[in-house]
Scaffold this motif. Sequence first.
Motif, PDB file in Angstrom:
ATOM      1  N   GLY A  35       0.803  -1.218   0.000  1.00 48.44           N
ATOM      2  CA  GLY A  35       0.000   0.000   0.000  1.00 48.44           C
ATOM      3  C   GLY A  35       0.829   1.259   0.000  1.00 48.44           C
ATOM      4  O   GLY A  35       0.310   2.351   0.212  1.00 48.44           O
ATOM      5  N   GLY A  36       2.129   1.110  -0.237  1.00 47.18           N
ATOM      6  CA  GLY A  36       2.993   2.290  -0.274  1.00 47.18           C
ATOM      7  C   GLY A  36       2.616   3.194  -1.433  1.00 47.18           C
ATOM      8  O   GLY A  36       2.032   2.751  -2.418  1.00 47.18           O
ATOM      9  N   PRO A  37       2.949   4.472  -1.316  1.00 48.04           N
ATOM     10  CA  PRO A  37       2.602   5.408  -2.387  1.00 48.04           C
ATOM     11  C   PRO A  37       3.504   5.234  -3.602  1.00 48.04           C
ATOM     12  O   PRO A  37       4.637   4.781  -3.488  1.00 48.04           O
ATOM     13  N   MET A  38       2.968   5.615  -4.736  1.00 47.54           N
ATOM     14  CA  MET A  38       3.798   5.765  -5.923  1.00 47.54           C
ATOM     15  C   MET A  38       4.582   7.062  -5.735  1.00 47.54           C
ATOM     16  O   MET A  38       4.144   7.952  -4.993  1.00 47.54           O
ATOM     17  N   TYR A  51       7.338   0.440  -8.858  1.00 52.24           N
ATOM     18  CA  TYR A  51       7.865   1.742  -8.437  1.00 52.24           C
ATOM     19  C   TYR A  51       7.259   2.222  -7.126  1.00 52.24           C
ATOM     20  O   TYR A  51       7.530   3.335  -6.697  1.00 52.24           O
ATOM     21  N   VAL A  52       6.451   1.391  -6.468  1.00 56.66           N
ATOM     22  CA  VAL A  52       5.847   1.762  -5.187  1.00 56.66           C
ATOM     23  C   VAL A  52       6.959   2.004  -4.173  1.00 56.66           C
ATOM     24  O   VAL A  52       7.927   1.244  -4.088  1.00 56.66           O
ATOM     25  N   GLU A  53       6.809   3.093  -3.416  1.00 55.78           N
ATOM     26  CA  GLU A  53       7.775   3.396  -2.351  1.00 55.78           C
ATOM     27  C   GLU A  53       7.326   2.706  -1.084  1.00 55.78           C
ATOM     28  O   GLU A  53       6.296   3.017  -0.529  1.00 55.78           O
ATOM     29  N   SER A  54       8.093   1.738  -0.626  1.00 54.73           N
ATOM     30  CA  SER A  54       7.733   0.960   0.569  1.00 54.73           C
ATOM     31  C   SER A  54       7.945   1.748   1.838  1.00 54.73           C
ATOM     32  O   SER A  54       8.691   2.647   1.928  1.00 54.73           O
TER      33      SER A  54
END
Length: 164
Positions: free
Chosen positions: A73-76, A161-164
């Motif tokens: 659910g991390g943001p792009m 590319y999601v930022e964890s």
Amino acid sequence: MANPGQPTVQQGDTGEAVKRVQRALRRTPDLAVAVDGIFGPATRAAVVGFQQGAGLTPDGIVGPLTWAALPDGGPMPVLQQGDSGAVVSSLQTVLTNGADQWGGITPQGIDGDFGPHTRAAVEAFQGWAGVTVDGIVGDQTWSVSLHAAGATLESAVGLQYVES
């Protein structure tokens, strides 16, 4: 684990952890979920539906088992003029391939550099999508449906590319 160290959240909660739940639910994909950071009745219903489908207790509470079952659910990343890299190249590819839908404005090349032509293509896309036209690719723009079998801009560009 895709969502390590997240707190238990439930109806009535607000904040970044709720946004993470909402982004993860959109990636199941449940495009009806709004990413607004407010855990209201609609988010609870989406959580219950996800839990039922995942064989979890459908209590509407996102605890460790639900977090573990959800996608990341991390943001792009937020992209804007001056940025560069592989995610910009992927964005440029999607904007080029779909340009006929949003007025024919393309980034004029796929070079990984977010310059004025990419900004113009993003603005045309945002206008077509009915979201804020600012040339910045953030949560609202990533969440735009491409009207293709549950695809959004973020899924078309690539969730790697999601930022964890």
